[in-house]
Design a protein around this motif. Structure first.
Motif, mmCIF file in Angstrom:
data_model
loop_
_atom_site.group_PDB
_atom_site.id
_atom_site.type_symbol
_atom_site.label_atom_id
_atom_site.label_comp_id
_atom_site.label_asym_id
_atom_site.label_seq_id
_atom_site.Cartn_x
_atom_site.Cartn_y
_atom_site.Cartn_z
ATOM 1 N N TRP A 1 0.823 -1.205 0.000
ATOM 2 C CA TRP A 1 0.000 0.000 0.000
ATOM 3 C C TRP A 1 0.859 1.258 0.000
ATOM 4 N N ASN A 2 1.972 1.233 0.736
ATOM 5 C CA ASN A 2 2.829 2.412 0.821
ATOM 6 C C ASN A 2 3.402 2.808 -0.530
ATOM 7 N N ASP A 3 3.675 1.853 -1.375
ATOM 8 C CA ASP A 3 4.155 2.172 -2.723
ATOM 9 C C ASP A 3 2.998 2.539 -3.643
ATOM 10 N N LEU A 4 1.903 1.823 -3.541
ATOM 11 C CA LEU A 4 0.766 2.067 -4.430
ATOM 12 C C LEU A 4 0.132 3.432 -4.217
ATOM 13 N N VAL A 5 0.197 3.982 -3.019
ATOM 14 C CA VAL A 5 -0.458 5.254 -2.729
ATOM 15 C C VAL A 5 0.283 6.456 -3.319
ATOM 16 N N ASN A 6 1.559 6.304 -3.632
ATOM 17 C CA ASN A 6 2.332 7.432 -4.160
ATOM 18 C C ASN A 6 1.654 8.038 -5.379
ATOM 19 N N GLY A 7 1.366 9.326 -5.305
ATOM 20 C CA GLY A 7 0.755 10.043 -6.418
ATOM 21 C C GLY A 7 -0.755 9.935 -6.509
ATOM 22 N N ALA A 8 -1.380 9.235 -5.566
ATOM 23 C CA ALA A 8 -2.843 9.077 -5.621
ATOM 24 C C ALA A 8 -3.520 10.391 -5.254
ATOM 25 N N LEU A 9 -4.502 10.762 -6.052
ATOM 26 C CA LEU A 9 -5.290 11.967 -5.792
ATOM 27 C C LEU A 9 -6.318 11.717 -4.696
ATOM 28 N N GLY A 10 -6.820 10.502 -4.631
ATOM 29 C CA GLY A 10 -7.825 10.139 -3.646
ATOM 30 C C GLY A 10 -7.989 8.637 -3.619
ATOM 31 N N GLY A 11 -8.910 8.194 -2.777
ATOM 32 C CA GLY A 11 -9.079 6.759 -2.623
ATOM 33 C C GLY A 11 -10.515 6.341 -2.399
ATOM 34 N N VAL A 12 -10.701 5.048 -2.529
ATOM 35 C CA VAL A 12 -11.978 4.390 -2.266
ATOM 36 C C VAL A 12 -11.707 3.292 -1.246
ATOM 37 N N VAL A 13 -12.544 3.228 -0.228
ATOM 38 C CA VAL A 13 -12.525 2.097 0.704
ATOM 39 C C VAL A 13 -13.746 1.260 0.360
ATOM 40 N N ILE A 14 -13.531 0.000 0.058
ATOM 41 C CA ILE A 14 -14.647 -0.913 -0.163
ATOM 42 C C ILE A 14 -14.824 -1.722 1.114
ATOM 43 N N ALA A 15 -16.066 -1.803 1.559
ATOM 44 C CA ALA A 15 -16.374 -2.528 2.791
ATOM 45 C C ALA A 15 -17.561 -3.451 2.551
ATOM 46 N N ASP A 16 -17.672 -4.458 3.383
ATOM 47 C CA ASP A 16 -18.747 -5.439 3.342
ATOM 48 C C ASP A 16 -19.396 -5.432 4.721
ATOM 49 N N THR A 17 -20.711 -5.219 4.793
ATOM 50 C CA THR A 17 -21.373 -5.099 6.097
ATOM 51 C C THR A 17 -21.274 -6.376 6.929
ATOM 52 N N ARG A 18 -20.994 -7.510 6.283
ATOM 53 C CA ARG A 18 -20.854 -8.753 7.047
ATOM 54 C C ARG A 18 -19.530 -8.792 7.798
#
Length: 189
Positions: free
Chosen positions: A93-110
């Motif tokens: 994640w630390n490498d993938l986030v470089n340069g990201a303008l924003g993000g999405v968190v996907i969650a499952d209510t279960r």
């Protein structure tokens, strides 16, 4: 592209969430190209390491990233990077986030608890994000207010509920992120 044409502007969005919540599925649903996936089959080595409760018949996992692309116009391209969900791969994640303008968190209510790390990741880096509750097969047992309270979300963080397998929902999630980004105050520079 001729030498007088400028390269399109690129926007990077990071898709994060717990193991088996639908990150790979979302990238695949909205990408205009066949997504790059780094999925491997779950093996006996994952027994006792990976919690498969509530995931159903999952037999593969992302080990590095998912990658997709959306060309908005000749001047703008959106690149989607999906993170691996298993804790042992979080270092990516630390490498993938470089340069990201924003993000999405996907969650499952279960299994809402599997999204806490993603929310903390974005909040600790001051990266704007939206939360997409993935309701596989329409399965949702909580109201938006219950979900927001359980995740301890700030009121300004957009929360959407739908099925990430459906392209229109994926589009709506990304548009909600764009709207959210545009609503934020511009930092004085």
């Amino acid at each position: 592209m001729t030498s007088s044409q400028a390269a399109p502007a690129a926007v990077k969005i990071l898709i994060a969430g717990g193991f088996g919540v639908g990150k790979t599925t979302l990238v695949g649903a909205v990408s205009e190209v066949a997504p790059l996936r780094t999925e491997e089959y779950l093996t006996k080595a994952s027994i006792g390491v990976d919690d498969l409760a509530g995931i159903g018949q999952k037999d593969t996992t992302t080990v590095a990233l998912d990658f997709g692309r959306i060309t908005v116009s000749p001047e703008l391209v959106v690149y989607l990077f999906g993170t691996p969900g298993q804790e042992r791969f979080w270092f990516m994640w630390n490498d993938l986030v470089n340069g990201a303008l924003g993000g999405v968190v996907i969650a499952d209510t279960r299994r809402l608890e599997t999204s806490f790390a993603s929310i903390d990741f974005y909040e600790s880096r001051d990266i704007p994000f939206v939360v997409a509750i993935n309701c596989f097969h329409g399965h949702n047992t909580r109201t938006p207010d219950e979900i927001r309270a359980a995740l301890d979300l700030d009121p300004h963080v957009p929360l959407l509920i739908g099925d990430v397998r459906e392209r229109p929902f994926g589009r709506d999630v990304l548009l909600a992120l764009v709207d959210h980004l545009m609503s934020l105050p511009v930092a004085a520079g």
